[in-house]
Write an enzyme that holds these catalytic residues in place. Structure first.
Site, PDB file in Angstrom:
ATOM      1  N   GLU A 101      -8.874  43.553  41.359  1.00  9.25           N
ATOM      2  CA  GLU A 101      -7.890  44.420  42.324  1.00  9.25           C
ATOM      3  C   GLU A 101      -7.986  44.203  43.742  1.00  9.25           C
ATOM      4  O   GLU A 101      -8.850  43.990  44.208  1.00  9.25           O
ATOM      5  CB  GLU A 101      -7.908  45.631  41.633  1.00  9.25           C
ATOM      6  CG  GLU A 101      -7.058  46.716  42.158  1.00  9.25           C
ATOM      7  CD  GLU A 101      -5.403  46.518  41.811  1.00  9.25           C
ATOM      8  OE1 GLU A 101      -4.972  45.489  42.195  1.00  9.25           O
ATOM      9  OE2 GLU A 101      -4.996  47.401  41.332  1.00  9.25           O
ATOM     10  N   ASP A 102      -6.871  44.287  44.294  1.00  8.93           N
ATOM     11  CA  ASP A 102      -6.647  44.392  45.902  1.00  8.93           C
ATOM     12  C   ASP A 102      -7.447  45.728  46.301  1.00  8.93           C
ATOM     13  O   ASP A 102      -8.352  45.547  47.476  1.00  8.93           O
ATOM     14  CB  ASP A 102      -5.421  44.102  46.475  1.00  8.93           C
ATOM     15  CG  ASP A 102      -4.315  45.241  45.753  1.00  8.93           C
ATOM     16  OD1 ASP A 102      -4.609  45.857  44.952  1.00  8.93           O
ATOM     17  OD2 ASP A 102      -3.166  44.743  45.798  1.00  8.93           O
ATOM     18  N   ASP A 105      -6.994  53.029  45.814  1.00  8.14           N
ATOM     19  CA  ASP A 105      -6.572  54.091  46.756  1.00  8.14           C
ATOM     20  C   ASP A 105      -6.681  55.413  45.639  1.00  8.14           C
ATOM     21  O   ASP A 105      -7.524  56.089  45.789  1.00  8.14           O
ATOM     22  CB  ASP A 105      -4.945  53.883  46.843  1.00  8.14           C
ATOM     23  CG  ASP A 105      -4.505  54.712  48.027  1.00  8.14           C
ATOM     24  OD1 ASP A 105      -5.279  55.318  48.782  1.00  8.14           O
ATOM     25  OD2 ASP A 105      -3.150  54.912  47.911  1.00  8.14           O
ATOM     26  N   PHE A 154      -2.876  52.781  55.651  1.00  7.48           N
ATOM     27  CA  PHE A 154      -1.966  51.744  55.019  1.00  7.48           C
ATOM     28  C   PHE A 154      -2.061  50.415  55.448  1.00  7.48           C
ATOM     29  O   PHE A 154      -1.824  50.189  56.723  1.00  7.48           O
ATOM     30  CB  PHE A 154      -0.582  52.170  54.893  1.00  7.48           C
ATOM     31  CG  PHE A 154       0.299  51.345  53.845  1.00  7.48           C
ATOM     32  CD1 PHE A 154       0.229  51.884  52.569  1.00  7.48           C
ATOM     33  CD2 PHE A 154       0.813  49.975  54.165  1.00  7.48           C
ATOM     34  CE1 PHE A 154       0.752  51.009  51.485  1.00  7.48           C
ATOM     35  CE2 PHE A 154       1.285  49.515  52.999  1.00  7.48           C
ATOM     36  CZ  PHE A 154       1.515  50.054  51.849  1.00  7.48           C
ATOM     37  N   VAL A 155      -2.750  49.456  54.741  1.00  7.25           N
ATOM     38  CA  VAL A 155      -3.216  48.113  55.181  1.00  7.25           C
ATOM     39  C   VAL A 155      -2.169  46.864  54.759  1.00  7.25           C
ATOM     40  O   VAL A 155      -1.779  47.218  53.534  1.00  7.25           O
ATOM     41  CB  VAL A 155      -4.594  47.652  55.022  1.00  7.25           C
ATOM     42  CG1 VAL A 155      -5.270  48.476  55.887  1.00  7.25           C
ATOM     43  CG2 VAL A 155      -4.942  47.829  53.824  1.00  7.25           C
ATOM     44  N   ASP A 161       0.994  43.801  50.523  1.00  7.87           N
ATOM     45  CA  ASP A 161       2.281  43.847  51.177  1.00  7.87           C
ATOM     46  C   ASP A 161       2.832  45.026  51.591  1.00  7.87           C
ATOM     47  O   ASP A 161       2.199  46.203  51.374  1.00  7.87           O
ATOM     48  CB  ASP A 161       3.390  43.153  50.281  1.00  7.87           C
ATOM     49  CG  ASP A 161       3.613  44.458  49.305  1.00  7.87           C
ATOM     50  OD1 ASP A 161       2.790  45.118  48.682  1.00  7.87           O
ATOM     51  OD2 ASP A 161       4.947  44.746  49.021  1.00  7.87           O
ATOM     52  N   ARG A 167       1.962  39.504  53.007  1.00  2.00           N
ATOM     53  CA  ARG A 167       0.921  39.021  52.027  1.00  2.00           C
ATOM     54  C   ARG A 167       0.274  37.725  52.656  1.00  2.00           C
ATOM     55  O   ARG A 167      -0.683  37.603  51.977  1.00  2.00           O
ATOM     56  CB  ARG A 167       1.728  38.888  50.678  1.00  2.00           C
ATOM     57  CG  ARG A 167       2.410  39.724  49.918  1.00  2.00           C
ATOM     58  CD  ARG A 167       2.434  39.448  48.555  1.00  2.00           C
ATOM     59  NE  ARG A 167       3.443  40.323  47.735  1.00  2.00           N
ATOM     60  CZ  ARG A 167       2.939  41.448  47.352  1.00  2.00           C
ATOM     61  NH1 ARG A 167       1.753  41.876  47.029  1.00  2.00           N
ATOM     62  NH2 ARG A 167       3.926  42.304  46.444  1.00  2.00           N
TER      63      ARG A 167
HETATM   64  P1  5GP Z   1      -3.888  53.559  43.261  1.00  3.28           P
HETATM   65  O1  5GP Z   1      -3.194  53.681  41.874  1.00  3.28           O
HETATM   66  O2  5GP Z   1      -5.228  53.449  43.316  1.00  3.28           O
HETATM   67  O3  5GP Z   1      -3.272  54.820  44.040  1.00  3.28           O
HETATM   68  O4  5GP Z   1      -3.048  52.311  44.082  1.00  3.28           O
HETATM   69  C1  5GP Z   1      -3.333  51.009  43.798  1.00  3.28           C
HETATM   70  C2  5GP Z   1      -2.314  50.219  44.253  1.00  3.28           C
HETATM   71  O5  5GP Z   1      -1.455  50.827  45.321  1.00  3.28           O
HETATM   72  C3  5GP Z   1      -2.826  48.754  44.960  1.00  3.28           C
HETATM   73  O6  5GP Z   1      -3.125  48.077  44.041  1.00  3.28           O
HETATM   74  C4  5GP Z   1      -1.609  48.485  46.030  1.00  3.28           C
HETATM   75  O7  5GP Z   1      -0.687  47.788  45.385  1.00  3.28           O
HETATM   76  C5  5GP Z   1      -1.108  49.964  46.479  1.00  3.28           C
HETATM   77  N1  5GP Z   1      -1.854  50.321  47.793  1.00  3.28           N
HETATM   78  C6  5GP Z   1      -2.803  51.399  48.048  1.00  3.28           C
HETATM   79  N2  5GP Z   1      -3.214  51.584  48.953  1.00  3.28           N
HETATM   80  C7  5GP Z   1      -2.567  50.528  49.682  1.00  3.28           C
HETATM   81  C8  5GP Z   1      -2.499  49.870  51.341  1.00  3.28           C
HETATM   82  O8  5GP Z   1      -3.032  50.454  52.073  1.00  3.28           O
HETATM   83  N3  5GP Z   1      -1.782  48.678  51.554  1.00  3.28           N
HETATM   84  C9  5GP Z   1      -1.029  48.219  50.303  1.00  3.28           C
HETATM   85  N4  5GP Z   1      -0.119  47.143  50.939  1.00  3.28           N
HETATM   86  N5  5GP Z   1      -0.905  48.694  49.278  1.00  3.28           N
HETATM   87  C10 5GP Z   1      -1.756  49.602  48.850  1.00  3.28           C
END
Ligand code: 5GP
Length: 176
Positions: A101-102, A105, A154-155, A161, A167
């Site tokens: 996973e990228d 959060d 936010f990155v 993206d 991206r």
């Molecule tokens: P979570 O469910 O853990 O809140 O969020 C995971 C998803 O939110 C990540 O796979 C990504 O797509 C998006 N996301 C969370 N933080 C960031 C961020 O700082 N930048 C971007 N581009 N996407 C984020």
């Protein structure tokens, strides 16, 4: 104009060289833990660049599959809702599986994915995330391989993206 057109990548948080070095380390850690069978599942779209660099640093055989989920609408805040957009092509039963996973959060997306995949009876299920924002966590999700721990910013870049932009950056930048 809309918010989308005003936000741009500003400072570089992680350079291409920093990312490449860390991804190579993660690849060797994963291979060390799973010297034989290894099945990697990437979460589209954000993880595709991380995945492609990661697997090229894993020596030996590794198989791949893809899932797509949606957890963010346009913008920088979570909806809290996770939808499965593309399921796997292959079974996981008896396999050593690593989710790629990228970024983790709130943890909502990964928790959802881990629950679905555990139900398919892998031998082992682990998770690799390039980035982690622990201060944002809503669910205490387990991530065995973390590239970098970052602040609540936010990155974009390296697969990540903002409204489908950025991206293709080789580095990771803060959106500002
Ligand atoms: P979570 O469910 O853990 O809140 O969020 C995971 C998803 O939110 C990540 O796979 C990504 O797509 C998006 N996301 C969370 N933080 C960031 C961020 O700082 N930048 C971007 N581009 N996407 C984020």
């Amino acid at each position: 104009m809309s918010e989308i057109s005003e936000l741009r990548p500003t400072e570089i948080l992680l350079s291409e060289a920093q990312i490449q070095k860390r991804v190579a380390e993660l690849a060797l850690d994963i291979r060390h833990d799973f010297p034989d069978d290894l099945h990697v599942i990437a979460v589209l779209k954000g993880a595709f660049i991380f995945l492609s660099d990661l697997i090229r640093h894993i020596p030996g055989h590794v198989s791949l599959d893809f899932m797509a989920v949606s957890s963010y609408a346009k913008g920088t805040t979570t909806s809290g809702e996770v939808r499965l957009l593309k399921d796997l092509d292959t079974a996981l039963s008896g396999r050593n599986v690593v989710i790629v996973e990228d970024i983790v959060d709130t943890g909502l997306t990964l928790t959802y994915l881990q629950d679905i995949l555990l139900n398919r009876n892998p031998k082992v299920l682990r998770t690799a995330c390039l980035l982690s924002k622990p201060s944002r966590r809503q669910i205490d999700v387990k991530v065995e391989y973390v590239g970098f721990t970052i602040e609540d910013r936010f990155v974009v870049g390296y697969g990540l993206d903002y409204a489908e932009r950025y991206r293709n950056l080789a580095h990771i930048a803060v959106l500002g």
